[in-house]
Design an enzyme around this catalytic site. Structure first.
Site, short mmCIF file in Angstrom:
data_model
loop_
_atom_site.label_atom_id
_atom_site.label_comp_id
_atom_site.label_asym_id
_atom_site.label_seq_id
_atom_site.Cartn_x
_atom_site.Cartn_y
_atom_site.Cartn_z
N LEU A 11 0.82 -1.22 0.00
CA LEU A 11 0.00 0.00 0.00
C LEU A 11 0.85 1.27 0.00
O LEU A 11 1.90 1.32 0.62
CB LEU A 11 -0.92 -0.01 1.23
N HIS A 36 -3.44 4.26 -2.54
CA HIS A 36 -4.44 3.36 -1.94
C HIS A 36 -5.12 4.06 -0.75
O HIS A 36 -6.34 3.96 -0.57
CB HIS A 36 -3.79 2.08 -1.41
N GLN A 79 -5.10 -12.49 -12.77
CA GLN A 79 -4.96 -11.34 -13.66
C GLN A 79 -3.53 -11.17 -14.16
O GLN A 79 -3.24 -10.22 -14.90
CB GLN A 79 -5.46 -10.06 -12.99
N LYS A 101 -6.22 5.75 -11.97
CA LYS A 101 -4.95 5.28 -12.56
C LYS A 101 -5.17 4.04 -13.43
O LYS A 101 -4.57 3.90 -14.48
CB LYS A 101 -3.98 4.96 -11.43
N GLN A 158 -9.81 -0.65 -16.11
CA GLN A 158 -10.41 -1.47 -15.05
C GLN A 158 -11.66 -0.78 -14.49
O GLN A 158 -12.70 -1.42 -14.29
CB GLN A 158 -9.34 -1.66 -13.97
N SER A 193 2.59 4.31 -7.60
CA SER A 193 2.39 2.91 -7.98
C SER A 193 3.32 2.03 -7.15
O SER A 193 4.44 2.43 -6.82
CB SER A 193 2.72 2.73 -9.46
N SER A 194 2.84 0.80 -6.89
CA SER A 194 3.68 -0.15 -6.14
C SER A 194 4.94 -0.49 -6.93
O SER A 194 5.92 -0.97 -6.37
CB SER A 194 2.90 -1.44 -5.87
#
Ligand code: AMP
Length: 287
Positions: free
Chosen positions: A24, A28, A52, A141, A145, A177-178
């Site tokens: 996170l 998030h 996915q 982002k 989706q 972003s992760s």
């Protein structure tokens, strides 16, 4: 989780839901804040969804840090429950049914990741059935989706609102972003070029005063990306309808048109995605 949700129903609580794959960051947390501001109860799920990821993608390497995520959520408050199932629980095997979006696999993320949209739609449907949220919160982002899930709940009569929240960015414009942690310092320095390229093309669309065509818009994005030699690949630049993410040939701002301009690039080996909403797309999507 199901028993807990049953109790919330008895207490007549509205339930906001934020599905995540963990690792996170502030992006998030902005969804969590939105949910807890608007609902009596907020549930966050943390599940790295294998269905996915395509073969050869970074499923094994995807960052997993449950304890740190839980500590972060505790520190910001507002989260009543974290649902972190294991893989066997979500996918015991031999499933006969999936959620298969039609006409979506060739779109943006689907081009490079053929299983992506079916995987996302299926896991979100499963999570909705378990958590039974009143409203769910997703980041702009991942725009394709968001549009897919808004369509899924409409097409399948699912009684949950899909809310799209603004992308949280670093001060230089890079979308949080992760995956940003994988950028080297020099790659990190040039990474904002993606947002810059999309914004320049958006400005062009909204100020040209005439109908603009998809090749023109794509050329604007590519021209800005080309100024940066560390951009090792442009996977796609998509100029699409905000209703179904199908490519549009032209855009007429004066006629009240809307479009989604999105792109995926690689800087070194790191894949980055971003998008901007053009014209009326913003009001149509951010409900
Ligand atoms: P993920 O864990 O990558 O599946 O993301 C979980 C949710 O957080 C998705 O709805 C994402 O769109 C959203 N999200 C990821 N990055 C950001 C960001 N920078 N700003 C806002 N939401 C984000």
């Amino acid at each position: 989780m199901i028993a807990h949700r049953d109790n919330l129903t008895k207490l007549n609580q509205s339930v906001g839901f934020v599905p995540t794959m963990g690792a996170l960051h502030s992006g998030h947390l902005s969804l969590v804040k939105k949910s807890s501001d608007l609902n009596n109860t907020t549930i966050v799920s943390i599940f790295v969804n294998p269905s996915q990821f395509s073969k050869g993608e970074d499923l094994d390497k995807y960052p997993r840090q449950l304890e740190a995520d839980l500590a972060l959520l505790r520190s910001i408050g507002g989260v009543d429950c974290v649902f972190a199932p294991d893989e066997k629980e979500m996918y015991p095997g031999n499933a006969l049914c999936h959620v298969e979006p039609s006409d979506f696999s060739a779109i943006c993320e689907g081009q490079a990741r053929p299983d992506f949209f079916r995987g996302v739609a299926t896991i979100v449907c499963k999570l909705f059935n378990i958590v039974r949220p009143t409203a769910s919160y997703f980041g702009q982002k991942d725009i394709s989706q968001c549009i897919l899930l808004q369509r899924m709940v409409r097409d399948l009569n699912m009684q949950v609102a899909v809310r799209v929240c603004a992308t949280l960015r670093e001060s230089d414009g890079l979308a949080m972003s992760s995956r940003n942690v994988y950028l080297s310092p020099s790659e990190r320095a040039v990474a904002p070029v993606l947002f810059k390229a999309l914004n320049e093309a958006k400005l062009f669309c909204e100020t040209s005063g005439r109908v603009v065509t998809r090749p023109e818009v794509q050329a604007r994005v590519n021209a800005v990306l080309a100024t940066e030699p560390q951009v090792s690949q442009v996977e796609y630049v998509s100029f699409a309808s905000h209703e179904n993410m199908k490519e549009v040939d032209k855009f007429d701002f004066a006629a009240g048109g809307g479009a989604v301009l999105s792109s995926a690039i690689r800087i070194g080996k790191v894949r980055l995605i971003d998008n901007v909403l053009i014209g009326s797309a913003h009001s149509a999507i951010s409900n």
